[in-house]
Design a protein around this motif. Structure first.
Motif, mmCIF file in Angstrom:
data_model
loop_
_atom_site.group_PDB
_atom_site.id
_atom_site.type_symbol
_atom_site.label_atom_id
_atom_site.label_comp_id
_atom_site.label_asym_id
_atom_site.label_seq_id
_atom_site.Cartn_x
_atom_site.Cartn_y
_atom_site.Cartn_z
ATOM 1 N N ASP A 91 48.212 24.266 23.117
ATOM 2 C CA ASP A 91 48.301 24.480 24.562
ATOM 3 C C ASP A 91 48.770 23.223 25.278
ATOM 4 O O ASP A 91 49.584 23.280 26.203
ATOM 5 C CB ASP A 91 46.947 24.920 25.127
ATOM 6 C CG ASP A 91 46.490 26.243 24.560
ATOM 7 O OD1 ASP A 91 47.352 27.106 24.264
ATOM 8 O OD2 ASP A 91 45.274 26.428 24.411
ATOM 9 N N PHE A 92 48.259 22.079 24.852
ATOM 10 C CA PHE A 92 48.642 20.806 25.458
ATOM 11 C C PHE A 92 50.147 20.579 25.325
ATOM 12 O O PHE A 92 50.824 20.271 26.304
ATOM 13 C CB PHE A 92 47.863 19.655 24.807
ATOM 14 C CG PHE A 92 48.263 18.297 25.321
ATOM 15 C CD1 PHE A 92 47.748 17.814 26.512
ATOM 16 C CD2 PHE A 92 49.142 17.498 24.609
ATOM 17 C CE1 PHE A 92 48.115 16.558 26.994
ATOM 18 C CE2 PHE A 92 49.513 16.255 25.073
ATOM 19 C CZ PHE A 92 48.996 15.778 26.266
ATOM 20 N N PHE A 134 52.849 20.252 28.152
ATOM 21 C CA PHE A 134 53.439 18.911 28.284
ATOM 22 C C PHE A 134 54.380 18.641 27.106
ATOM 23 O O PHE A 134 54.106 17.814 26.229
ATOM 24 C CB PHE A 134 52.336 17.848 28.312
ATOM 25 C CG PHE A 134 51.356 18.024 29.421
ATOM 26 C CD1 PHE A 134 51.675 17.675 30.730
ATOM 27 C CD2 PHE A 134 50.097 18.563 29.169
ATOM 28 C CE1 PHE A 134 50.756 17.847 31.757
ATOM 29 C CE2 PHE A 134 49.172 18.741 30.188
ATOM 30 C CZ PHE A 134 49.508 18.382 31.485
ATOM 31 N N PRO A 135 55.529 19.334 27.050
ATOM 32 C CA PRO A 135 56.425 19.159 25.896
ATOM 33 C C PRO A 135 56.995 17.742 25.777
ATOM 34 O O PRO A 135 57.425 17.340 24.686
ATOM 35 C CB PRO A 135 57.554 20.177 26.167
ATOM 36 C CG PRO A 135 57.503 20.459 27.621
ATOM 37 C CD PRO A 135 56.065 20.257 28.035
ATOM 38 N N GLU A 136 56.959 16.990 26.869
ATOM 39 C CA GLU A 136 57.476 15.620 26.829
ATOM 40 C C GLU A 136 56.525 14.646 26.147
ATOM 41 O O GLU A 136 56.899 13.513 25.818
ATOM 42 C CB GLU A 136 57.793 15.122 28.247
ATOM 43 C CG GLU A 136 56.572 14.877 29.123
ATOM 44 C CD GLU A 136 55.981 16.128 29.782
ATOM 45 O OE1 GLU A 136 55.048 15.965 30.586
ATOM 46 O OE2 GLU A 136 56.416 17.251 29.499
ATOM 47 N N ALA A 137 55.285 15.047 25.915
ATOM 48 C CA ALA A 137 54.286 14.170 25.280
ATOM 49 C C ALA A 137 54.656 13.946 23.814
ATOM 50 O O ALA A 137 55.160 14.838 23.134
ATOM 51 C CB ALA A 137 52.907 14.786 25.382
#
Length: 74
Positions: free
Chosen positions: A64-65, A69-72
């Motif tokens: 889910d994270f 936040f795909p940039e993480a």
């Protein structure tokens, strides 16, 4: 990412409970709009703790994270 350490638990509204000799459980006290008392959300090692711009703290599973936040960096 929550690792179960006392140091990390001290930075967030986390409460730990000893369940047995080798087992511990945690809850993350999350504020709920319109509620006087926080909601104790179960927290596990490996979950991400996210602080929103409003200051609200939530916990998320890694999938889910990274969806949110795909940039993480993984």
């Amino acid at each position: 990412m929550f690792d179960g350490s006392k140091e990390m638990a001290s930075r967030y509204p986390i409460r730990g409970f000893d369940i047995g000799k080798h087992d511990e459980r945690w809850v993350l006290d999350m504020s709920i709009r319109g509620q006087e008392f926080p909601y104790p959300s179960p927290l596990s090692k490996g979950q991400y703790i996210v602080t929103a711009q409003t200051g609200k703290v939530i916990n998320m599973w890694p999938n889910d994270f990274y969806d949110l936040f795909p940039e993480a960096e993984k």
